[in-house]
Write an enzyme that holds these catalytic residues in place. Structure first.
Site, PDB file in Angstrom:
ATOM      1  N   ARG A 119     -17.759  16.770  50.422  1.00  0.00           N
ATOM      2  CA  ARG A 119     -18.430  15.812  51.290  1.00  0.00           C
ATOM      3  C   ARG A 119     -19.154  16.542  52.429  1.00  0.00           C
ATOM      4  O   ARG A 119     -18.882  17.705  52.722  1.00  0.00           O
ATOM      5  CB  ARG A 119     -17.408  14.825  51.881  1.00  0.00           C
ATOM      6  CG  ARG A 119     -16.846  13.843  50.892  1.00  0.00           C
ATOM      7  CD  ARG A 119     -15.722  13.008  51.501  1.00  0.00           C
ATOM      8  NE  ARG A 119     -14.507  13.791  51.697  1.00  0.00           N
ATOM      9  CZ  ARG A 119     -13.375  13.300  52.205  1.00  0.00           C
ATOM     10  NH1 ARG A 119     -13.320  12.033  52.579  1.00  0.00           N
ATOM     11  NH2 ARG A 119     -12.301  14.072  52.336  1.00  0.00           N
ATOM     12  N   LYS A 134     -13.377  16.804  57.438  1.00  0.00           N
ATOM     13  CA  LYS A 134     -11.950  17.102  57.490  1.00  0.00           C
ATOM     14  C   LYS A 134     -11.613  17.967  58.701  1.00  0.00           C
ATOM     15  O   LYS A 134     -12.480  18.587  59.314  1.00  0.00           O
ATOM     16  CB  LYS A 134     -11.504  17.805  56.211  1.00  0.00           C
ATOM     17  CG  LYS A 134     -11.537  16.915  54.981  1.00  0.00           C
ATOM     18  CD  LYS A 134     -10.636  15.695  55.112  1.00  0.00           C
ATOM     19  CE  LYS A 134      -9.157  16.048  55.120  1.00  0.00           C
ATOM     20  NZ  LYS A 134      -8.299  14.833  55.277  1.00  0.00           N
ATOM     21  N   TYR A 147     -12.115  13.594  60.813  1.00  0.00           N
ATOM     22  CA  TYR A 147     -10.738  13.219  60.547  1.00  0.00           C
ATOM     23  C   TYR A 147      -9.843  14.352  61.036  1.00  0.00           C
ATOM     24  O   TYR A 147     -10.004  15.502  60.611  1.00  0.00           O
ATOM     25  CB  TYR A 147     -10.508  13.005  59.043  1.00  0.00           C
ATOM     26  CG  TYR A 147     -11.118  11.737  58.496  1.00  0.00           C
ATOM     27  CD1 TYR A 147     -10.677  10.493  58.923  1.00  0.00           C
ATOM     28  CD2 TYR A 147     -12.131  11.789  57.545  1.00  0.00           C
ATOM     29  CE1 TYR A 147     -11.236   9.322  58.427  1.00  0.00           C
ATOM     30  CE2 TYR A 147     -12.703  10.620  57.038  1.00  0.00           C
ATOM     31  CZ  TYR A 147     -12.247   9.395  57.482  1.00  0.00           C
ATOM     32  OH  TYR A 147     -12.803   8.234  57.000  1.00  0.00           O
ATOM     33  N   HIS A 192      -6.074  13.697  61.763  1.00  0.00           N
ATOM     34  CA  HIS A 192      -4.732  13.450  61.212  1.00  0.00           C
ATOM     35  C   HIS A 192      -3.711  14.391  61.839  1.00  0.00           C
ATOM     36  O   HIS A 192      -2.896  14.999  61.134  1.00  0.00           O
ATOM     37  CB  HIS A 192      -4.742  13.614  59.684  1.00  0.00           C
ATOM     38  CG  HIS A 192      -5.544  12.586  58.958  1.00  0.00           C
ATOM     39  ND1 HIS A 192      -5.204  11.248  58.919  1.00  0.00           N
ATOM     40  CD2 HIS A 192      -6.705  12.691  58.244  1.00  0.00           C
ATOM     41  CE1 HIS A 192      -6.101  10.577  58.204  1.00  0.00           C
ATOM     42  NE2 HIS A 192      -7.021  11.421  57.796  1.00  0.00           N
ATOM     43  N   GLU A 234      -9.897   8.520  62.346  1.00  0.00           N
ATOM     44  CA  GLU A 234      -8.862   7.585  61.902  1.00  0.00           C
ATOM     45  C   GLU A 234      -8.238   6.776  63.027  1.00  0.00           C
ATOM     46  O   GLU A 234      -7.484   5.828  62.764  1.00  0.00           O
ATOM     47  CB  GLU A 234      -7.766   8.325  61.115  1.00  0.00           C
ATOM     48  CG  GLU A 234      -6.856   9.220  61.934  1.00  0.00           C
ATOM     49  CD  GLU A 234      -7.405  10.622  62.140  1.00  0.00           C
ATOM     50  OE1 GLU A 234      -6.661  11.474  62.649  1.00  0.00           O
ATOM     51  OE2 GLU A 234      -8.581  10.864  61.771  1.00  0.00           O
ATOM     52  N   ASP A 267      -1.991  12.305  54.079  1.00  0.00           N
ATOM     53  CA  ASP A 267      -2.744  12.780  55.246  1.00  0.00           C
ATOM     54  C   ASP A 267      -1.947  12.634  56.530  1.00  0.00           C
ATOM     55  O   ASP A 267      -2.140  13.395  57.482  1.00  0.00           O
ATOM     56  CB  ASP A 267      -4.063  12.006  55.395  1.00  0.00           C
ATOM     57  CG  ASP A 267      -5.185  12.600  54.567  1.00  0.00           C
ATOM     58  OD1 ASP A 267      -5.073  13.773  54.181  1.00  0.00           O
ATOM     59  OD2 ASP A 267      -6.167  11.892  54.307  1.00  0.00           O
ATOM     60  N   VAL A 310      -2.702  14.958  47.041  1.00  0.00           N
ATOM     61  CA  VAL A 310      -3.897  15.671  47.513  1.00  0.00           C
ATOM     62  C   VAL A 310      -4.333  15.078  48.851  1.00  0.00           C
ATOM     63  O   VAL A 310      -4.495  13.864  48.980  1.00  0.00           O
ATOM     64  CB  VAL A 310      -5.023  15.585  46.466  1.00  0.00           C
ATOM     65  CG1 VAL A 310      -6.315  16.178  47.005  1.00  0.00           C
ATOM     66  CG2 VAL A 310      -4.595  16.302  45.181  1.00  0.00           C
TER      67      VAL A 310
END
Length: 372
Positions: A15, A73, A91, A93, A116, A268, A296
């Site tokens: 991505r 990410k 993101y 996390h 998030e 995550d 994953v």
């Protein structure tokens, strides 16, 4: 503002955080955008498309050197040295990953804004929803693949065979992930049970997705009973910004049939299954108690084109606000401010501070902004 878009380096993460169309809008608003060469190739956007949109194409160092860095990410350890006092929008996390990332963000005084935990009207999580939807749709597909005997699965096909539903899917959680997983599984022809905490929501799910979904109020006893004969268990539990509760115990996992599959989408945020541990697209599964675990941490990266288009449609309005107003955007829009997890060496999101027992480092966002 100078906006940088680095290439993602997480395993098989194809991505990209900004499409050429999104970059064109930012440039048109007077901002400068620099995209790391090759950042969009994995989802079908080459450097020439970004250049045609008016952006510069450069090195990773140049992209990371921007005032606002947008990613998909969380930074990996090799990227920590590139963190600085910029705004990082991605993101994160934090509660579910190595605490070293939190420490790096604090030490480098980075303003870490987590997709998030950005909130919209009514407390919805508008930047988590698109990727939760993708991961939810993926879960029964992935589960069906690993149920195949040649993958070590028990050989059950999730599907309607001569008009009869086949295979049993148990979904723990009734949010965006759970609802999309239920829609995909019921569409495939499986028998679907969903565990949640809201009977009224269960009725809505039956009305909007399919009346054949069996909605069960989640208690430890009910969960243990449902898990026992599941072919596929989908973990879809979320507590905003905090570590997911491990409500599926190891004893429950051990009770499942040999060759059953667990897809823990909650991984995550640490996972909602006691036996879960993070895996990658290169090594996606492991077996515990005879059950195949797929955990994953970047599931939507498997479908980068769809995922990128859905993600950037959601994030672009927020990128535009940050680019226009800088830190003031977090005060102007409290929902966006709710996404700020770190700023100027402080933790500004209390659930993360609690998880890592770092409440001494916690400051409410407005106080952290004043003190910086």
């Amino acid at each position: 503002m100078l906006i940088g878009v680095p290439k993602e380096i997480k395993d098989n993460e194809n991505r990209v955080a900004l499409t050429p169309d999104g970059a064109r809008k930012l440039v048109g608003a007077g901002h400068r955008v620099i995209v790391e060469s090759g950042a969009g190739v994995g989802c079908g956007f080459d450097d020439a498309e970004y250049e045609a949109a008016g952006t510069a194409v450069g090195t990773g160092e140049q992209a990371w050197g921007s005032e606002l860095v947008v990613k998909v990410k969380e930074p990996l350890e090799v990227e920590y040295a590139r963190l600085g006092e910029q705004i990082l929008f991605t993101y994160l996390h934090l509660a579910g990953v190595d605490p070293a990332l939190t420490s790096a963000l604090l030490e480098r005084r980075t303003t870490g804004v987590a997709y998030e935990t950005v909130e919209g009207d009514g407390g919805v999580l508008p930047l988590l929803r698109p990727m939760s939807a993708v991961a939810g749709c993926m879960a029964p597909i992935v589960g069906n693949y690993y149920l195949a005997r040649f993958n070590g699965g028990r050989g059950t096909l999730l599907g309607r065979i001569l008009g009869r539903r086949n295979g049993r899917v148990v979904i723990v959680g009734d949010g965006v992930v759970g609802q999309h997983a239920a829609g995909a599984a019921i569409g495939m022809g499986a028998n679907v049970t969903m565990l949640g905490l809201d009977e009224a929501l269960g009725r809505e799910i039956n009305a909007s997705i399919d009346e054949d979904i069996d909605y069960v109020l989640s208690t430890p006893d009910a969960l243990a009973e449902q898990v026992r004969d599941a072919d596929l268990l989908v973990g879809a539990v979320l507590i905003e910004g905090a570590r997911a509760p491990r409500i599926v115990t190891e004893t429950m996992v051990a009770s499942m049939p040999d060759g059953a599959v667990i897809v823990d989408v909650s991984i995550d945020q640490g996972g909602c299954v006691a036996t879960s541990q993070p895996t990658s697209h290169s090594a996606p599964t492991f077996v515990r108690h005879g059950v195949i675990h797929y955990c994953v941490t970047n599931m939507p990266g498997a479908y980068p084109r769809t995922s990128t288009l859905a993600l950037t449609e959601a994030t672009l309005p927020y990128i535009e606000r940050i680019a226009e107003r800088g830190h003031a955007a977090f005060i102007d829009d409290p929902g966006l401010g709710h996404g700020v997890n770190t700023h100027a060496g402080y933790l500004t999101f209390e659930p993360v501070a609690s998880v890592f027992d770092r409440l001494d480092d916690y400051r409410p966002l407005q106080q952290a902004l004043r003190e910086s």
